[in-house]
Design a protein around this motif. Structure first.
Motif, PDB file in Angstrom:
ATOM      1  N   SER A 118       0.851  -1.072  -0.003  1.00  0.00           N
ATOM      2  CA  SER A 118      -0.052  -0.097  -0.001  1.00  0.00           C
ATOM      3  C   SER A 118       0.841   1.329  -0.166  1.00  0.00           C
ATOM      4  O   SER A 118       0.579   2.319  -0.431  1.00  0.00           O
ATOM      5  CB  SER A 118      -0.863  -0.263   1.309  1.00  0.00           C
ATOM      6  N   ILE A 127      -6.127  10.362  -6.920  1.00  0.00           N
ATOM      7  CA  ILE A 127      -5.225  10.623  -5.988  1.00  0.00           C
ATOM      8  C   ILE A 127      -4.242  11.784  -6.076  1.00  0.00           C
ATOM      9  O   ILE A 127      -3.938  11.968  -7.403  1.00  0.00           O
ATOM     10  CB  ILE A 127      -4.400   9.357  -5.701  1.00  0.00           C
ATOM     11  N   SER A 152      -7.525   3.697  -7.023  1.00  0.00           N
ATOM     12  CA  SER A 152      -7.514   4.492  -5.986  1.00  0.00           C
ATOM     13  C   SER A 152      -6.528   4.446  -5.167  1.00  0.00           C
ATOM     14  O   SER A 152      -6.361   4.852  -4.006  1.00  0.00           O
ATOM     15  CB  SER A 152      -8.849   4.234  -5.206  1.00  0.00           C
ATOM     16  N   GLY A 153      -5.435   3.697  -5.581  1.00  0.00           N
ATOM     17  CA  GLY A 153      -4.028   3.697  -4.676  1.00  0.00           C
ATOM     18  C   GLY A 153      -4.096   3.006  -3.493  1.00  0.00           C
ATOM     19  O   GLY A 153      -3.058   2.914  -2.600  1.00  0.00           O
ATOM     20  N   ASN A 154      -5.030   2.020  -3.476  1.00  0.00           N
ATOM     21  CA  ASN A 154      -5.062   1.043  -2.364  1.00  0.00           C
ATOM     22  C   ASN A 154      -4.817  -0.339  -2.542  1.00  0.00           C
ATOM     23  O   ASN A 154      -4.981  -0.845  -3.696  1.00  0.00           O
ATOM     24  CB  ASN A 154      -6.681   0.899  -1.904  1.00  0.00           C
ATOM     25  N   CYS A 205      -9.504  -0.741  -6.456  1.00  0.00           N
ATOM     26  CA  CYS A 205      -8.701  -0.593  -5.389  1.00  0.00           C
ATOM     27  C   CYS A 205      -7.249  -0.152  -5.956  1.00  0.00           C
ATOM     28  O   CYS A 205      -6.551   0.961  -5.210  1.00  0.00           O
ATOM     29  CB  CYS A 205      -8.525  -1.953  -4.610  1.00  0.00           C
ATOM     30  N   ALA A 221       0.696   4.111  -3.190  1.00  0.00           N
ATOM     31  CA  ALA A 221       0.262   5.360  -2.918  1.00  0.00           C
ATOM     32  C   ALA A 221       1.157   6.361  -3.579  1.00  0.00           C
ATOM     33  O   ALA A 221       0.792   7.538  -3.621  1.00  0.00           O
ATOM     34  CB  ALA A 221       0.421   5.787  -1.161  1.00  0.00           C
ATOM     35  N   THR A 251     -11.285   6.756  -1.128  1.00  0.00           N
ATOM     36  CA  THR A 251     -10.190   7.383  -0.625  1.00  0.00           C
ATOM     37  C   THR A 251     -10.768   8.347   0.656  1.00  0.00           C
ATOM     38  O   THR A 251     -12.009   8.173   0.646  1.00  0.00           O
ATOM     39  CB  THR A 251     -10.008   8.488  -1.800  1.00  0.00           C
ATOM     40  N   PRO A 254      -5.385   7.442  -0.507  1.00  0.00           N
ATOM     41  CA  PRO A 254      -5.797   6.389  -0.518  1.00  0.00           C
ATOM     42  C   PRO A 254      -6.210   6.057   0.938  1.00  0.00           C
ATOM     43  O   PRO A 254      -5.713   6.475   2.146  1.00  0.00           O
ATOM     44  CB  PRO A 254      -4.757   5.207  -0.956  1.00  0.00           C
TER      45      PRO A 254
END
Length: 418
Positions: free
Chosen positions: A18, A95, A141-143, A138, A22, A404, A116
């Protein structure tokens, strides 16, 4: 397998991934999504073969027909998964988006940046397409995502997971950014929903029993909805043709979805005009009607509704019908029996429409439209991770923005606080 050790290993890897995600740029994330889509299309035959094994096993075990139906993956479904990933790649990357920057009297600038959530655990049943949809949303959205599909779809989910890992590797992103749990042991779910050091949010997708269990036992915030008891209210100032089309579509376009109408409310002045043609439509389509005394006086063949019917999410060709005296009575019924999912009014009266929008406390409130539109794709979100009827963080269809959060950012030039 030592499930606890395995799950904590998955959690540690997800947390590390993660942090890399990010800081990943949009081009890398989009490249991964495109590579995932290409791998899914290439491996279509393998995915369908794995799914056929899952379906055969489910039928041997005597799973409910509705669950088996949700499990089935077709060639069209495989193509839709790939297309969905490409559509997510085309969506704006949320993001790093900065909003509300403003100077303060001190000279500093204060704004908010979209970031995120971190690691998202998703627990779902049957539908293998969720594996691709959740992975894509996911990732964009940077997760990092930990996906625990149902045991009935284990073969197909793992086949899709292989395509997802290939896409991540192609783009130079960590494979642990999306992990699909390999064990069918139910203890894995118990571990996932208590790993607060590694997981930031849990999203359950499935039947009411699953969601109730997750909500009760999770030690991690949950994005969820329990019921979809959706209403359409036909006002006495409705356009009759419009009302009939909407009430038909809201119930019969699909029966087993959470945004399908379960209770039809009609103003007493329009009920004698709207109910007979609607009853004929429903009769022709095999929908059983259960009504209040006033509704049954208009349609004699209607079965009597019980108190439990007003609370029911049928997910079947059954519809409750109630005749009410006015708009306030309709909104009171929705407040008492609704599930804060999706509710609609059909009216040509602008003031009543505005009241309905303002006063009905649901995650989606509609004027002159079918409840079946309560969907991430229809709302322009590209796809959705699920629908939330909660009031904190995300509400309604949860797309990229719902995955987010916002943090405050401050820009200064040497200012100090006096």
């Amino acid at each position: 397998m030592d499930v606890q050790s395995y799950m904590h290993g998955v959690g540690r890897a997800a947390r590390a991934a993660s942090r890399e995600l990010a800081r990943a740029d949009t081009a890398a994330k989009n490249s991964a999504l495109e590579a995932m889509a290409a791998a899914i299309e290439r491996d279509s035959a393998r995915l369908l073969a794995a799914n056929a094994e899952d379906v055969a096993e489910a039928q041997r075990k005597g799973l409910e027909p509705a669950l088996v139906d949700r499990l089935v993956l077709t060639a069209k479904g495989v193509a839709s998964m790939a297309q969905g990933l490409r559509e997510i790649a085309q969506l704006p990357d949320p993001i790093g988006e900065v909003s509300g920057m403003a100077f303060r009297p001190s000279g500093i600038q204060v704004g908010r940046m979209r970031v995120p959530l971190g690691v998202i655990g998703i627990i779902y049943e049957a539908r293998p397409n969720v594996t691709a949809d959740a992975a894509g949303l996911c990732l964009k959205s940077g997760n990092a995502a930990i996906l625990r599909g149902g045991s009935e779809a284990i073969r197909c989910n793992q086949a899709i997971a292989k395509c997802v890992r290939e896409g991540l590797d192609t783009a130079g992103l960590p494979e642990a950014a999306v992990q699909v749990i390999e064990t069918t042991d139910r203890a894995a779910v118990g571990e996932l929903i208590t790993m607060r050091d590694y997981v930031d949010v849990i999203v359950p997708r499935g039947g009411k029993g699953l969601i109730e269990r997750i909500s009760a036992e999770s030690r991690i915030p949950v994005i969820k909805h329990l019921d979809g008891v959706c209403h359409v209210y036909i006002d006495d100032r409705a356009d009759l043709d419009k009302a009939i089309r909407i009430a038909d579509n809201a119930k019969t376009q699909r029966y087993g979805t959470c945004n399908t109408m379960e209770t039809l409310l009609l103003h007493v002045a329009i009920a004698p005009l709207a109910l007979p043609p609607l009853a004929q439509i429903y009769r022709d389509k095999g929908v059983e009607l259960r009504g209040c005394d006033r509704a049954r006086a208009i349609v004699k063949t209607m079965k009597p509704a019980t108190e439990e019917d007003w609370y029911a999410e049928y997910l079947a060709p059954i519809l409750s019908v109630r005749v009410v005296d006015h708009l306030d009575a309709a909104m009171e019924h929705i407040a008492v029996y609704g599930s804060q999912h999706t509710d609609a009014i059909v009216t040509e009266d602008y003031s009543r429409a505005r009241r309905f929008l303002r006063e009905v406390d649901s995650s989606s409130v509609m004027v002159n439209a079918s409840t079946r539109f309560a969907d991430g794709f229809e709302y322009g979100l590209g796809a959705e991770i699920g629908i939330s009827t909660d009031k904190l963080h995300a509400r309604g269809p949860v797309g990229l923005d719902g995955l987010t959060s916002l943090k405050y950012i401050v820009l200064g030039d040497g200012q100090i606080r006096a």
